[in-house]
Scaffold this motif. Structure first.
Motif, PDB file in Angstrom:
ATOM      1  N   ASN A  66       6.003   3.829 -11.510  1.00  0.00           N
ATOM      2  CA  ASN A  66       6.394   5.233 -11.628  1.00  0.00           C
ATOM      3  C   ASN A  66       7.738   5.529 -10.971  1.00  0.00           C
ATOM      4  O   ASN A  66       8.175   6.679 -10.959  1.00  0.00           O
ATOM      5  CB  ASN A  66       5.322   6.132 -11.004  1.00  0.00           C
ATOM      6  N   ASN A  67       8.342   4.537 -10.368  1.00  0.00           N
ATOM      7  CA  ASN A  67       9.632   4.767  -9.722  1.00  0.00           C
ATOM      8  C   ASN A  67      10.572   3.621 -10.064  1.00  0.00           C
ATOM      9  O   ASN A  67      10.950   2.825  -9.218  1.00  0.00           O
ATOM     10  CB  ASN A  67       9.438   4.905  -8.207  1.00  0.00           C
ATOM     11  N   THR A  68      10.929   3.556 -11.342  1.00  0.00           N
ATOM     12  CA  THR A  68      11.742   2.436 -11.799  1.00  0.00           C
ATOM     13  C   THR A  68      13.164   2.498 -11.251  1.00  0.00           C
ATOM     14  O   THR A  68      13.804   1.482 -11.089  1.00  0.00           O
ATOM     15  CB  THR A  68      11.794   2.396 -13.341  1.00  0.00           C
ATOM     16  N   LEU A  69      13.635   3.729 -10.950  1.00  0.00           N
ATOM     17  CA  LEU A  69      14.977   3.838 -10.373  1.00  0.00           C
ATOM     18  C   LEU A  69      15.012   3.201  -8.992  1.00  0.00           C
ATOM     19  O   LEU A  69      15.951   2.486  -8.657  1.00  0.00           O
ATOM     20  CB  LEU A  69      15.412   5.299 -10.285  1.00  0.00           C
ATOM     21  N   ALA A  70      13.969   3.442  -8.193  1.00  0.00           N
ATOM     22  CA  ALA A  70      13.900   2.844  -6.861  1.00  0.00           C
ATOM     23  C   ALA A  70      13.881   1.331  -6.980  1.00  0.00           C
ATOM     24  O   ALA A  70      14.534   0.619  -6.208  1.00  0.00           O
ATOM     25  CB  ALA A  70      12.660   3.343  -6.122  1.00  0.00           C
ATOM     26  N   ALA A  71      13.129   0.830  -7.963  1.00  0.00           N
ATOM     27  CA  ALA A  71      13.049  -0.615  -8.171  1.00  0.00           C
ATOM     28  C   ALA A  71      14.430  -1.175  -8.496  1.00  0.00           C
ATOM     29  O   ALA A  71      14.854  -2.200  -7.951  1.00  0.00           O
ATOM     30  CB  ALA A  71      12.086  -0.911  -9.324  1.00  0.00           C
TER      31      ALA A  71
ATOM     32  N   THR B  85       0.834  -1.202   0.000  1.00  0.00           N
ATOM     33  CA  THR B  85       0.000   0.000   0.000  1.00  0.00           C
ATOM     34  C   THR B  85       0.869   1.253   0.000  1.00  0.00           C
ATOM     35  O   THR B  85       0.601   2.212  -0.726  1.00  0.00           O
ATOM     36  CB  THR B  85      -0.925   0.005   1.241  1.00  0.00           C
ATOM     37  N   ALA B  86       1.928   1.223   0.823  1.00  0.00           N
ATOM     38  CA  ALA B  86       2.810   2.385   0.918  1.00  0.00           C
ATOM     39  C   ALA B  86       3.513   2.648  -0.414  1.00  0.00           C
ATOM     40  O   ALA B  86       3.670   3.793  -0.835  1.00  0.00           O
ATOM     41  CB  ALA B  86       3.830   2.179   2.033  1.00  0.00           C
ATOM     42  N   VAL B  87       3.919   1.564  -1.098  1.00  0.00           N
ATOM     43  CA  VAL B  87       4.590   1.725  -2.391  1.00  0.00           C
ATOM     44  C   VAL B  87       3.613   2.277  -3.412  1.00  0.00           C
ATOM     45  O   VAL B  87       3.926   3.203  -4.171  1.00  0.00           O
ATOM     46  CB  VAL B  87       5.172   0.377  -2.876  1.00  0.00           C
ATOM     47  N   ARG B  88       2.391   1.721  -3.424  1.00  0.00           N
ATOM     48  CA  ARG B  88       1.381   2.154  -4.384  1.00  0.00           C
ATOM     49  C   ARG B  88       1.078   3.639  -4.193  1.00  0.00           C
ATOM     50  O   ARG B  88       0.934   4.376  -5.156  1.00  0.00           O
ATOM     51  CB  ARG B  88       0.104   1.315  -4.207  1.00  0.00           C
ATOM     52  N   ALA B  89       1.009   4.067  -2.946  1.00  0.00           N
ATOM     53  CA  ALA B  89       0.674   5.471  -2.673  1.00  0.00           C
ATOM     54  C   ALA B  89       1.872   6.390  -2.865  1.00  0.00           C
ATOM     55  O   ALA B  89       1.749   7.598  -2.787  1.00  0.00           O
ATOM     56  CB  ALA B  89       0.139   5.598  -1.250  1.00  0.00           C
ATOM     57  N   GLY B  90       3.046   5.790  -3.071  1.00  0.00           N
ATOM     58  CA  GLY B  90       4.231   6.632  -3.260  1.00  0.00           C
ATOM     59  C   GLY B  90       4.868   7.088  -1.960  1.00  0.00           C
ATOM     60  O   GLY B  90       5.774   7.914  -1.977  1.00  0.00           O
ATOM     61  N   HIS B  91       4.389   6.574  -0.802  1.00  0.00           N
ATOM     62  CA  HIS B  91       5.016   6.953   0.475  1.00  0.00           C
ATOM     63  C   HIS B  91       6.426   6.366   0.581  1.00  0.00           C
ATOM     64  O   HIS B  91       7.315   6.979   1.152  1.00  0.00           O
ATOM     65  CB  HIS B  91       4.169   6.484   1.663  1.00  0.00           C
ATOM     66  N   THR B  92       6.589   5.160   0.041  1.00  0.00           N
ATOM     67  CA  THR B  92       7.935   4.590  -0.045  1.00  0.00           C
ATOM     68  C   THR B  92       8.218   4.341  -1.521  1.00  0.00           C
ATOM     69  O   THR B  92       7.296   4.115  -2.312  1.00  0.00           O
ATOM     70  CB  THR B  92       8.037   3.258   0.723  1.00  0.00           C
ATOM     71  N   GLY B  93       9.501   4.417  -1.889  1.00  0.00           N
ATOM     72  CA  GLY B  93       9.857   4.233  -3.293  1.00  0.00           C
ATOM     73  C   GLY B  93       9.734   2.784  -3.723  1.00  0.00           C
ATOM     74  O   GLY B  93       9.369   2.479  -4.855  1.00  0.00           O
ATOM     75  N   ALA B  94      10.040   1.881  -2.785  1.00  0.00           N
ATOM     76  CA  ALA B  94       9.956   0.446  -3.044  1.00  0.00           C
ATOM     77  C   ALA B  94       9.980  -0.235  -1.681  1.00  0.00           C
ATOM     78  O   ALA B  94      10.171   0.431  -0.656  1.00  0.00           O
ATOM     79  CB  ALA B  94      11.129  -0.025  -3.891  1.00  0.00           C
ATOM     80  N   ALA B  95       9.770  -1.541  -1.669  1.00  0.00           N
ATOM     81  CA  ALA B  95       9.840  -2.272  -0.400  1.00  0.00           C
ATOM     82  C   ALA B  95      10.526  -3.610  -0.623  1.00  0.00           C
ATOM     83  O   ALA B  95      10.546  -4.124  -1.741  1.00  0.00           O
ATOM     84  CB  ALA B  95       8.441  -2.491   0.174  1.00  0.00           C
ATOM     85  N   MET B  96      11.103  -4.134   0.466  1.00  0.00           N
ATOM     86  CA  MET B  96      11.750  -5.437   0.395  1.00  0.00           C
ATOM     87  C   MET B  96      11.094  -6.327   1.433  1.00  0.00           C
ATOM     88  O   MET B  96      10.900  -5.915   2.580  1.00  0.00           O
ATOM     89  CB  MET B  96      13.247  -5.268   0.689  1.00  0.00           C
TER      90      MET B  96
ATOM     91  N   SER C 191      25.413  -5.282 -20.117  1.00  0.00           N
ATOM     92  CA  SER C 191      24.531  -4.882 -21.224  1.00  0.00           C
ATOM     93  C   SER C 191      23.199  -5.593 -21.163  1.00  0.00           C
ATOM     94  O   SER C 191      22.174  -5.042 -21.550  1.00  0.00           O
ATOM     95  CB  SER C 191      25.172  -5.198 -22.576  1.00  0.00           C
ATOM     96  N   SER C 192      23.207  -6.867 -20.685  1.00  0.00           N
ATOM     97  CA  SER C 192      21.952  -7.614 -20.701  1.00  0.00           C
ATOM     98  C   SER C 192      21.124  -7.340 -19.444  1.00  0.00           C
ATOM     99  O   SER C 192      20.024  -7.868 -19.312  1.00  0.00           O
ATOM    100  CB  SER C 192      22.234  -9.104 -20.841  1.00  0.00           C
ATOM    101  N   THR C 193      21.636  -6.507 -18.527  1.00  0.00           N
ATOM    102  CA  THR C 193      20.851  -6.187 -17.332  1.00  0.00           C
ATOM    103  C   THR C 193      19.849  -5.086 -17.667  1.00  0.00           C
ATOM    104  O   THR C 193      20.238  -4.039 -18.159  1.00  0.00           O
ATOM    105  CB  THR C 193      21.779  -5.695 -16.206  1.00  0.00           C
ATOM    106  N   PRO C 194      18.559  -5.344 -17.429  1.00  0.00           N
ATOM    107  CA  PRO C 194      17.573  -4.306 -17.736  1.00  0.00           C
ATOM    108  C   PRO C 194      17.847  -3.055 -16.885  1.00  0.00           C
ATOM    109  O   PRO C 194      18.247  -3.164 -15.725  1.00  0.00           O
ATOM    110  CB  PRO C 194      16.231  -4.930 -17.351  1.00  0.00           C
ATOM    111  N   GLY C 195      17.655  -1.894 -17.469  1.00  0.00           N
ATOM    112  CA  GLY C 195      17.850  -0.660 -16.712  1.00  0.00           C
ATOM    113  C   GLY C 195      19.278  -0.155 -16.734  1.00  0.00           C
ATOM    114  O   GLY C 195      19.587   0.854 -16.115  1.00  0.00           O
TER     115      GLY C 195
END
Lengths: 389, 385
Positions: free
Chosen positions: A127-132, A91-102, B66-70
Motif C-alpha cells: 500500500n505504500n509503493t512510493l516509500a518502497a 510488523t511496523a511496516v505491515r501496520a503502517g507505522h513506518t512506510g518501509a524499513a531497511m 525506462s526499464s526501472t519499475p516505478g
C-alpha cells in the motif's frame, strides 16, 4: 430608456437570482467542492517517509549508511526510526507505522570486500509503493560507489590485469562516480491542489451557464415571449444579445465571488490579480459565445438541453476540470489545449506556479479569444434561425 | 399489478429520453476511460528527460530509466520545456543530459547532468532520489570502463561494453526488496480503479437527478390522478421505488459489462458483486426518492443533485482513495454510503473478497437504503394522503 438587450438581460438575471438553483450552481457548489478537496489533501500533498532501520552490523559501512539517511539533503524527505529486529521492523511496516524499513545484516561491512557481499534488505508494504521506491533508491545510491569499485576491478581483470594489481591500483586511485546529478533549482512555487481544483471547479460549474441560458431562451420562446417582445420596436437580435449578456454578467459575478471566498477563506492564491481577472473575463466570454452557438444550433428546449449537456461535459472532461490534466497521457494533454477551459486552467496553473504577471497569461488569453471568435462567428450565422417563428 | 405498471412507465420514460441515456451510459463510460487512462499516479514517478545532443550515452541512461519499475519517462525537447513540465507537475523531476555527453564520457572528465527538482518540494525530491540511483548505476559502468582502459589500455567503447556485461554477472551489493504488507488496501490501478468508483458515483448521481421525475409528477398532480383510480398510495410509492431500482440496476450492469468486456476489469466474486450492486441500487433508489420529496423544483434536482452526488463521491473515496486523506476526512467520509461501497469493491477486486467478507459493508449499505426508503415513503405518503 436602456437598450432593449440590457432590459432583457436585467430581467433574466433577476429571474435567475430568485431561482436558488442558479446560486447553488454558480457559487455554493464550486465552493463546497473546492473546500472538500482542499480539506482532503491538507497535509497529504507532500511525500514524507518514516523509515525503520535495523542495524545488525554495527560496522563502519552501516554507520555510513545511517549517516547518509540522516544527511541534510534527505532531512525533509526521510525520518529514520531505529528498529531492534527484522521482525519488529516488518510488523511496523505491515501496520503502517513506518512506510518501509531497511535491514543492514550482521557482517555487512566485512562482506563488502569479499567475493560474495551480503545484500541490504528493504521491507515494503504493497500500500505504500512510493516509500518502497524511495527506500530502494536511497539504498542503491549508497551502495553504488562500492559496486562501482568492484565492477572496476572485474573489468580490468577481464581486460587482462591480475586481480591483486587491479585491487591495489583501485585503492591508490580513490575513484568517485564520474557521472553526477547536479540539482537545478528554477524557482517554481509548488502547485497546491486548491490552486488547480479551485479554478477547475469554478469553471466546471460556470459551464452550466450554457445549459441554463440556452434552455431559458427556448422556454421563453415556447411561451410566446418572443412574439410579444418583437411586437415592440425591438430588433430580434436584441433578444439573443440580452440572453447572452445575462450569461456573461452571471459568469463574471460567480467567478468573482469564488475568487474572493477561496482567497480569504482557504488562502488560495490566484496569482497576479489583473492577469487572473483578464483570464477569467476571457473564459466567461468563451462560455458566452458557446451559449449563443447552442441557442443557434438547437431547435427545441429538449435539443438545447441535450446539446448543452454534451458541450458542458465534453469541455469539462477534455479540458481537465475533473482529472488533473498533467497526470493524463500526452494525447489528453494536447486535446485539453483544444478547449478554452483547458487553456484557462493552464493559465491559472502558470500564474500560481511562476508568480508571474500578464506575460504568463498572454498565450492562454489569446487561445481562448481565438476560440471565442470562431464560435461567436459560427453563432452569428446560426442565431437568426432561432428567432424564426 | 399496479406496482409493476407504475414501474414500467417510469422506466419507459427514461429509456425514451435520449438525454438521460447520455447521462446513464455515455458520460460514465467517458469518465471511466479518462480516469482509467490517467490514474497510475499513486505509485509511479513521472520523470522528464532532455536527451538532445547527449548521444549514445544519453540513450543508455534513458533506457535504464525506462526499464526501472516505478519510473515513467516522458521526453522534452528543451530544458525550459522540461522546467515548465516540472512546474505544472506533469513530471515530478527532470533530468537534463548534457549535449556532448559522449565526448565528456570518453574524455575522462566528470560528467554533470542537470536534475530539475525544487529542494523545498519533498515529492520532487523523492522522484529526484529515484533518478539519482539510476544515474549512479550508469556511473558504475563508466567508472569501471575508465579504470580498465587506464590499467590495461584498449578502447573506452569496448571497455564500456565489457563493463555493461560484467555488471550483470559480477556479484554486487544488492538491495533485496521483501513485502512485509501484502494486503492491498486500495483498488488496483487503471480501469479497475475507475470502473467501480464511477459505478458508485454515477448510479447514485443519476438517481438523485432522476428525482426530477417525482417532482414533476407531484407538480402535475399525477399522483392524485393515479389515486383517483383503484390504486393504493402504497402501490404508487412502491412502483416509483422499483422504477429507480430498475434503472440503477440497468446502469450498474451496463457499466459492469463494458468494464469487463472493453476495459478488462475483473469484478471479483460474482455472487458478492451481484449482492453489492443490488444493495447499491437500493441505496440509489432511496436517495432519489428522498430527494424527490425534499427538492421543490425539477431545476433544484438537476442542479443540487449532481453537486451533492459529486461532493458525496469525493467524501466517500470515488475520486481519490480514502487511504491518502487524513483520519478526520476518512471518518467523515464514512458518513456517506459511497465510502462503504468503495470499501466493499476494494475487498472484492483487491483482496479476493466474498459475500462473507463484505457482509459488514452490505449490512451498513442496507441500513442506508432502508432508512432513506422508509423516510421517503413516509414523506411521500403524507403528501398523497
Amino acid at each position: 430608456m436602456a437598450h432593449p438587450a440590457l432590459s432583457i438581460a436585467e430581467k433574466d438575471l433577476r429571474q435567475r437570482i430568485r431561482d436558488r438553483s442558479a446560486i447553488i450552481l454558480g457559487v455554493v457548489a464550486p465552493l463546497v467542492i473546492a473546500a472538500l478537496m482542499s480539506l482532503a489533501f491538507r497535509g497529504t500533498e507532500t511525500i514524507h517517509l518514516t523509515l525503520g532501520v535495523v542495524d545488525s552490523d554495527h560496522g563502519p559501512a552501516a554507520a555510513g549508511l545511517v549517516e547518509a539517511l540522516r544527511s541534510p539533503g534527505l532531512k525533509d524527505l526521510v525520518t529514520v526510526v531505529p528498529e531492534t529486529s527484522q521482525s519488529a521492523a516488518a510488523t511496523a511496516v505491515r501496520a503502517g507505522h513506518t512506510g518501509a524499513a531497511m535491514v543492514i545484516p550482521a557482517g555487512f561491512t566485512a562482506s563488502i570486500s569479499e567475493p560474495r557481499p551480503l545484500p541490504l534488505t528493504t521491507l515494503t508494504n504493497v500500500n505504500n509503493t512510493l516509500a518502497a521506491q524511495i527506500t530502494s533508491s536511497i539504498a542503491q545510491s549508497f551502495v553504488a560507489q562500492v559496486n562501482a569499485d568492484r565492477l572496476s576491478v572485474a573489468t580490468a581483470v577481464a581486460g587482462g590485469q591480475s586481480p591483486t594489481s587491479a585491487s591495489a591500483a583501485l585503492v591508490a586511485a580513490h575513484l568517485t562516480l564520474p557521472v553526477q546529478a547536479v540539482e537545478q533549482a528554477f524557482g517554481a512555487k509548488e502547485l497546491k491542489t486548491i490552486r488547480y481544483y479551485g479554478p477547475a471547479m469554478a469553471i466546471f460549474f460556470l459551464l452550466f451557464t450554457i445549459s441554463f441560458t440556452s434552455r431559458s431562451f427556448f422556454v421563453d420562446r415556447d411561451q410566446g415571449m418572443l412574439e410579444r417582445i418583437l411586437a415592440a420596436p425591438v430588433r430580434p437580435i436584441s433578444v439573443i444579445l440580452g440572453k447572452v449578456l445575462s450569461a456573461f454578467v452571471f459568469g463574471i459575478v460567480s467567478l468573482s465571488v469564488i475568487v474572493a471566498v477561496t482567497t480569504f477563506a482557504f488562502g488560495a492564491d490566484w496569482g497576479n490579480p489583473l492577469a487572473a481577472a483578464l483570464l477569467s473575463v476571457a473564459m466567461v466570454l468563451a462560455i458566452t459565445a458557446t451559449t449563443a452557438l447552442v441557442i443557434g444550433v438547437a431547435h427545441t428546449q429538449r435539443q438545447a438541453e441535450g446539446i448543452s449537456s454534451f458541450v458542458v461535459f465534453g469541455l469539462a472532461l477534455l479540458g481537465g476540470n475533473f482529472v488533473f490534466v498533467s497526470v493524463t497521457p500526452p494525447i489528453m494533454q494536447r486535446l485539453a489545449l483544444l478547449t478554452p477551459n483547458g487553456w484557462a486552467l493552464r493559465g491559472y496553473t502558470d500564474l500560481a506556479t511562476t508568480g508571474g504577471g500578464l506575460a504568463v497569461v498572454v498565450m492562454p488569453i489569446a487561445a481562448i479569444l481565438v476560440y471565442t471568435l470562431v464560435v461567436g462567428l459560427v453563432a452569428t450565422v446560426f442565431a437568426p434561425r432561432a428567432l424564426e417563428p | 399489478m399496479s406496482v409493476l405498471a407504475i414501474m414500467t412507465v417510469s422506466v419507459r420514460r427514461v429509456l425514451r429520453d435520449r438525454l438521460s441515456l447520455f447521462f446513464i451510459v455515455i458520460l460514465p463510460i467517458m469518465v471511466i476511460l479518462i480516469i482509467g487512462a490517467s490514474v497510475h499516479g499513486f505509485s509511479t514517478f513521472r520523470v522528464g528527460v532532455v536527451e538532445r545532443g547527449s548521444g549514445a550515452s544519453g540513450k543508455q541512461v534513458t533506457a535504464m530509466l525506462s526499464s526501472t519499475p516505478g519510473i515513467d519517462v516522458r521526453y522534452y525537447p528543451t530544458a525550459s520545456a522540461l522546467e515548465a513540465a516540472v512546474r505544472r507537475s506533469a513530471v515530478q523531476a527532470g533530468l537534463v543530459l548534457p549535449a556532448g555527453m559522449d565526448q565528456a564520457i570518453k574524455g575522462h572528465r566528470v560528467v554533470t547532468a542537470g536534475l530539475v527538482a525544487e529542494s523545498a518540494n519533498p515529492t520532487q525530491q523523492a522522484a529526484a532520489t529515484a533518478v539519482r540511483s539510476v544515474l549512479a548505476r550508469y556511473a558504475e559502468q563508466v567508472q569501471a570502463a575508465r579504470f580498465a582502459t587506464e590499467q590495461v589500455g584498449g578502447k573506452f567503447g569496448s571497455a564500456m561494453i565489457r563493463a555493461g556485461h560484467l555488471a550483470a554477472t559480477v556479484p554486487a551489493v544488492t538491495v533485496v526488496s521483501r513485502q512485509a504488507g501484502t494486503r492491498l488496501a486500495t483498488l488496483p490501478e487503471g480501469f479497475s480503479y475507475s470502473a467501480p468508483t464511477m459505478l458508485v458515483l454515477f448510479v447514485f448521481l443519476n438517481s438523485l437527478a432522476g428525482s426530477a421525475v417525482i417532482i414533476a409528477n407531484r407538480r402535475l398532480g399525477m399522483y392524485e390522478r393515479m389515486l383517483a383510480g383503484p390504486v393504493r398510495s402504497g402501490a404508487v410509492i412502491a412502483g416509483e421505488a422499483l422504477g429507480f431500482v430498475a434503472i440503477a440496476l440497468a446502469q450498474a450492469m451496463l457499466i459492469i459489462a463494458i468494464g469487463a468486456l472493453v476495459f478488462g476489469v475483473s469484478w471479483g466474486d460474482p455472487l458478492a458483486a451481484t449482492a453489492l450492486v443490488g444493495v447499491w441500487a437500493l441505496v440509489g433508489a432511496g436517495a432519489g426518492m428522498l430527494a424527490g420529496t425534499l427538492f421543490s423544483t425539477p431545476e433544484q434536482a438537476t442542479s443540487i443533485g449532481p453537486a451533492l452526488g459529486i461532493a458525496f463521491a469525493m467524501l466517500g473515496g470515488c475520486m481519490w482513495p480514502l487511504s491518502i486523506v487524513g483520519p478526520t476526512m476518512r471518518l467523515l467520509g464514512h458518513f456517506t454510503p459511497q465510502a462503504w461501497a468503495v470499501d466493499a469493491w476494494t475487498r472484492l477486486l483487491s483482496q479476493h473478497g466474498t459475500v462473507a467478507s463484505i457482509a459488514p459493508q452490505l449490512l451498513i449499505l442496507g441500513g442506508f437504503a432502508a432508512s432513506s426508503l422508509a423516510l421517503a415513503s413516509w414523506r411521500l405518503s403524507r403528501r398523497l394522503a
